[in-house]
Write an enzyme that holds these catalytic residues in place. Structure first.
Site, PDB file in Angstrom:
ATOM      1  N   LEU A   1     -20.575 -11.024  79.169  1.00  0.00           N
ATOM      2  CA  LEU A   1     -20.462  -9.926  80.126  1.00  0.00           C
ATOM      3  C   LEU A   1     -20.255 -10.509  81.516  1.00  0.00           C
ATOM      4  O   LEU A   1     -20.977 -11.419  81.922  1.00  0.00           O
ATOM      5  CB  LEU A   1     -21.723  -9.065  80.115  1.00  0.00           C
ATOM      6  CG  LEU A   1     -21.804  -7.958  81.181  1.00  0.00           C
ATOM      7  CD1 LEU A   1     -20.688  -6.934  80.986  1.00  0.00           C
ATOM      8  CD2 LEU A   1     -23.167  -7.275  81.150  1.00  0.00           C
TER       9      LEU A   1
ATOM     10  N   SER B   1     -15.418 -10.562  76.829  1.00  0.00           N
ATOM     11  CA  SER B   1     -14.916  -9.326  77.422  1.00  0.00           C
ATOM     12  C   SER B   1     -14.556  -9.599  78.875  1.00  0.00           C
ATOM     13  O   SER B   1     -14.969 -10.610  79.451  1.00  0.00           O
ATOM     14  CB  SER B   1     -15.973  -8.223  77.348  1.00  0.00           C
ATOM     15  OG  SER B   1     -17.075  -8.530  78.201  1.00  0.00           O
TER      16      SER B   1
ATOM     17  N   ILE C   1     -23.561 -14.668  80.589  1.00  0.00           N
ATOM     18  CA  ILE C   1     -23.116 -13.987  81.804  1.00  0.00           C
ATOM     19  C   ILE C   1     -21.937 -14.765  82.372  1.00  0.00           C
ATOM     20  O   ILE C   1     -22.038 -15.968  82.629  1.00  0.00           O
ATOM     21  CB  ILE C   1     -24.251 -13.899  82.840  1.00  0.00           C
ATOM     22  CG1 ILE C   1     -25.441 -13.133  82.260  1.00  0.00           C
ATOM     23  CG2 ILE C   1     -23.744 -13.233  84.106  1.00  0.00           C
ATOM     24  CD1 ILE C   1     -25.170 -11.692  81.892  1.00  0.00           C
ATOM     25  N   LYS C   2     -20.819 -14.071  82.567  1.00  0.00           N
ATOM     26  CA  LYS C   2     -19.614 -14.735  83.067  1.00  0.00           C
ATOM     27  C   LYS C   2     -19.662 -14.842  84.591  1.00  0.00           C
ATOM     28  O   LYS C   2     -19.815 -13.842  85.293  1.00  0.00           O
ATOM     29  CB  LYS C   2     -18.366 -13.953  82.646  1.00  0.00           C
ATOM     30  CG  LYS C   2     -18.097 -14.008  81.149  1.00  0.00           C
ATOM     31  CD  LYS C   2     -16.898 -13.176  80.750  1.00  0.00           C
ATOM     32  CE  LYS C   2     -15.603 -13.926  80.938  1.00  0.00           C
ATOM     33  NZ  LYS C   2     -14.455 -13.168  80.365  1.00  0.00           N
ATOM     34  N   ILE C   3     -19.556 -16.073  85.071  1.00  0.00           N
ATOM     35  CA  ILE C   3     -19.542 -16.350  86.505  1.00  0.00           C
ATOM     36  C   ILE C   3     -18.282 -17.170  86.798  1.00  0.00           C
ATOM     37  O   ILE C   3     -18.011 -18.161  86.117  1.00  0.00           O
ATOM     38  CB  ILE C   3     -20.783 -17.153  86.943  1.00  0.00           C
ATOM     39  CG1 ILE C   3     -22.065 -16.354  86.658  1.00  0.00           C
ATOM     40  CG2 ILE C   3     -20.707 -17.517  88.429  1.00  0.00           C
ATOM     41  CD1 ILE C   3     -23.344 -17.107  86.992  1.00  0.00           C
TER      42      ILE C   3
END
Length: 361
Positions: free
Chosen positions: A107, A43, A138-140
């Site tokens: 996310l 997403s 977790i998108k970084i």
């Protein structure tokens, strides 16, 4: 057999680059898992912006959270976590069956933090804890400032989807950050099995050079860059350093091909998927591309010749005047700026929708 299943059988995971509450409520995501070999989901702010703007499915939740005093980013993360924890539960059997290699959802931390290491890490820890799902990435962003946050998140045991990568150089920097995090866990006596993917954006390369290179080079740069990155990936996986980590129980940080929807209407709508069917990788694709692949896609293992031609293809672009390193840096910076715009658009949609719902109440 559908091309989606063939792609899976070749050893590449097929993820959906979309999430909406309607997809969850009407059973479409479950059908994609059962019938189209979809094994994960990504997403981003633009996806949520469109989902919330174009559906009434979020209205009740927005009204409820607003009545509790929540607004802006806080309200958005409540909505996003509701959707993504539901999706994570659908993919959990795949995650368990593949021993944590697949079955992930993603996310993103706030794009406003892309150049702030400490805040990125703090938000990554908070979101992962709130979700309370082992298969949430977790998108970084893989920016210079994001690299220390990636290393620290991996060391803290937080699964990470590194986003906004465009070039082999950027990928190698991220792989190094991941390895440092894993090696620190090993040295500290911690379990080094921490899931991660590195997301390399493909189609934006071709959009950037469209009309600026000879016609015979159209729609070939993104594929060449992605294949070159894959060659670096395979080389790293074969190194003694990575193998020592694997021997301690680490799992591969898989290469993920993102932005694989075809932008050029003259090109095949499955171009980037069919050209990047390589094992131990992920391709996350928009819903339209997924449906096109299932309907008429043709997938086969890439011939070694195609991979070997990568350097020659990149040389052709250099001869045509394309500065690959500079363009890669430019695309990453533009990508970060674009994500901030999408984030602000998303917050504006939530704000205006909250106001209209409260007026109607």
């Amino acid at each position: 057999m559908k091309a989606t299943q063939q792609l899976h059988n070749l050893g590449q995971s097929l993820w959906l680059d979309n999430i909406t509450r309607d997809l969850l409520n009407n059973g479409t995501l479950e059908r994609y898992i059962a019938e189209l070999a979809v094994t994960g989901l990504t997403s981003n702010p633009t996806i949520f912006d469109h989902a919330i703007k174009n559906s009434s499915s979020y209205d009740r939740a927005i009204r409820d959270y607003a009545s509790k005093g929540k607004s802006g980013e806080e309200l958005f993360f409540e909505l996003a976590l509701e959707d993504l924890t539901r999706a994570a539960d659908l993919f959990r059997p795949i995650h368990d069956r593949t021993n944590g290699l697949d079955g992930w959802v993603s996310l993103e931390v706030s794009p406003l933090l892309a150049h702030n290491t400490a805040s990125t890490l703090a938000e990554a820890k908070q979101l992962f804890a709130r979700a309370n799902r082992p298969n949430l990435l977790i998108k970084i962003p893989g920016t210079k400032e994001g690299l220390p946050a990636i290393e620290e998140a991996i060391f803290a045991g937080i699964p990470v989807n590194v986003t906004l990568l465009f070039s082999p150089e950027q990928y190698r920097a991220v792989a190094e950050a991941y390895m440092r995090g894993i090696e620190r866990r090993i040295q500290a006596g911690l379990n080094p099995k921490v899931g991660s993917v590195s997301s390399v954006f493909v189609s934006r390369w071709d959009t950037a050079v469209a009309g600026k290179v000879p016609p015979e080079l159209a729609n070939r740069l993104g594929i060449a860059i992605a294949r070159g990155t894959y060659q670096d990936y395979v080389k790293l996986l074969g190194s003694s350093r990575w193998q020592r980590a694997f021997n301690e129980g680490a799992i591969p940080q898989r290469l993920l091909f993102a932005s694989t929807g075809t932008k050029d209407p003259k090109a095949s709508d499955t171009l980037y998927v069919e050209s990047l069917a390589v094992p131990l990788t992920v391709n996350t694709m928009p819903e339209a591309t997924l449906q096109a692949l299932a309907d008429h896609g043709k997938v086969d293992a890439l011939p070694a010749k195609d991979m070997n031609d990568t350097a020659r293809t990149l040389d052709e672009f250099v001869k045509a005047g394309v500065n690959l390193r500079a363009l890669g840096a430019q695309l990453q910076e533009e990508g970060a700026t674009s994500f901030v715009k999408s984030w602000n658009d998303l917050l504006n949609v939530i704000s205006s929708k909250t106001a209209s719902l409260q007026q109607a109440a």
